[in-house]
Design a protein around this motif. Structure first.
Motif, PDB file in Angstrom:
ATOM      1  N   ASP A  96      -8.034   1.825  -2.421  1.00  0.00           N
ATOM      2  CA  ASP A  96      -6.681   1.778  -1.857  1.00  0.00           C
ATOM      3  C   ASP A  96      -5.660   2.118  -2.931  1.00  0.00           C
ATOM      4  O   ASP A  96      -5.793   1.714  -4.095  1.00  0.00           O
ATOM      5  N   LYS A 112       0.850  -1.175   0.000  1.00  0.00           N
ATOM      6  CA  LYS A 112       0.000   0.000   0.000  1.00  0.00           C
ATOM      7  C   LYS A 112       0.894   1.236   0.000  1.00  0.00           C
ATOM      8  O   LYS A 112       1.887   1.305   0.732  1.00  0.00           O
ATOM      9  N   LEU A 133      -7.510  -5.659   0.851  1.00  0.00           N
ATOM     10  CA  LEU A 133      -7.660  -4.379   0.187  1.00  0.00           C
ATOM     11  C   LEU A 133      -9.038  -3.786   0.433  1.00  0.00           C
ATOM     12  O   LEU A 133     -10.039  -4.504   0.421  1.00  0.00           O
TER      13      LEU A 133
END
Length: 414
Positions: free
Chosen positions: A139, A95, A135
């Motif tokens: 994201d 991320k 997720l």
């Protein structure tokens, strides 16, 4: 460790059994895409990219935003326009944080058939193994590819409206952004991210040219019209992902070395081959009209659209027709006030009339009427043509105009 092994086993079980219609069994759905192009200097005179030189002993970190949630994901690496095998010596995903930095707790190794390194043959693509990473919708992810040897010219997507980063050496597992000192605004070798989960009803592909691609939208803001459509879907609770298959400068009928293969040639891989596609929104034709090499008639463009509709319907995919944007006042098309551009506008009007009234599309997204100036149907509204206080090119809407496009789409038609 036990949790990771258990999750991995569940992922393998999910992917081994195809989802059946009407069930809630998890399946792969496209959640991000880039329509790829042959290496070139780029389609904008002030732009630069790394596609022609390629990479050697470089880590390339690319930031993107997924449009659907999932318990795991997979990425697709493409060597479609390569002339030799491509060796990827390793890859990671995480991320994204700020700039080139990533969140260390989310950093995951990417494997291909359980190996870190992979060789992708010229003209082919490879899909990674499932990567366990929970997720949420919207994201932001960072994919880092490491190339030890010379790649040669790189298959890429020219105008990404996003910053990609390059570092010397292997920085796949480096969560900091400090080593990534070189930047570009293109994507390389990466054609898709799919998510695994039961929540998505399917994917909507936005298929088109520069307006779909997001040319002129704010860098790194995810304000392309497909991004803003994805945000509308999230706000409404509609469980559909959105894939952007736009290429700036693209045409329906003719290839171009800077602007990609024609829509008729790339529709299979950029729409039909994407996992979980339910609907496609088509907005193509402005470049066929304005390039004039050769002159193209409204009938020829309509015939091309009909072929796209036929092929989508053959796969059970709904097709929404997007009307073509106006361009009156564009400095390249209206250089001296001659009458010729008005003839081009007439071709555009003929295509738009067919899109609205022909009855061949399943639904219509009337982008033109949503953005035209009152009393002048061939010109953008002035407020959609201003960036940082400066007049735009009267062709590519600003972020507010792109939002108006997203608002013009009937979510029930998707």
């Amino acid at each position: 460790m036990l949790f990771t092994k258990t999750l991995a086993a569940l992922i393998l079980a999910f992917t081994a059994v195809p989802a059946q219609g009407g069930t809630t069994q998890p399946r792969w759905t496209g959640a991000w895409a880039a329509a790829l192009q042959q290496p070139s200097p780029g389609g904008l005179p002030w732009s630069s990219n790394w596609s022609e030189q390629g990479f050697e002993r470089h880590s390339v970190r690319q930031v993107l935003r997924v449009t659907g949630p999932g318990a795991a994901l997979r990425i697709t690496i493409s060597n479609r326009y390569g002339t030799a095998p491509l060796t990827v010596n390793g890859a990671t995903i995480a991320k994204a944080a700020t700039g080139a930095a990533v969140r260390p707790d989310t950093l995951r190794a990417v494997t291909f058939s359980r190996r870190a390194a992979v060789v992708v043959k010229a003209g082919q693509e490879l899909v990674s193994d499932p990567i366990p990473l929970q997720l949420q919708v919207l994201d932001r992810l960072a994919v880092t590819l490491y190339f030890h040897g010379a790649t040669g010219p790189a298959t890429f997507h020219d105008i990404s409206s996003a910053t990609s980063y390059r570092a010397s050496g292997d920085h796949r597992f480096d969560p900091r952004g400090t080593a990534f000192t070189d930047t570009t605004q293109s994507w390389y070798f990466l054609s898709g991210v799919d998510v695994l989960g039961a929540s998505a009803r399917g994917a909507v592909v936005t298929f088109g040219d520069s307006v779909t691609d997001g040319t002129g939208s704010t860098l790194d803001a995810d304000n392309r019209y497909p991004d803003q459509l994805a945000e509308r879907l999230v706000a409404s609770g509609t469980r559909l992902t959105v894939l952007n298959s736009g290429i700036s400068g693209n045409r329906v009928l003719y290839d171009h070395p800077l602007f990609g293969e024609r829509a008729l040639a790339r529709f299979q891989r950029d729409v039909l081959d994407k996992p979980g596609v339910r609907t496609v929104i088509v907005m193509e034709g402005i470049n066929d009209i304005t390039y004039r090499d050769p002159d193209v008639t409204a009938g020829q463009i309509i015939a091309g659209h009909r072929e796209l509709i036929r092929r989508a319907h053959a796969r059970g995919i709904r097709v929404v027709g997007g009307t073509i944007m106006p361009f009156k006042g564009n400095p390249w098309l209206y250089p001296d006030g001659t009458a010729e551009p008005y003839g081009l506008e007439q071709v555009r009007d003929q295509v738009n009339t067919w899109i609205r009234t022909g009855g061949e599309y399943d639904a219509v997204a009337d982008f033109e009427r949503a953005l035209v100036a009152p009393g002048d149907p061939d010109r953008l509204r002035p407020e959609f043509n201003v960036r940082d206080g400066q007049e735009g090119d009267w062709l590519h809407p600003n972020d507010a105009g792109l939002n108006a496009m997203a608002e013009a789409i009937d979510l029930n038609a998707l």
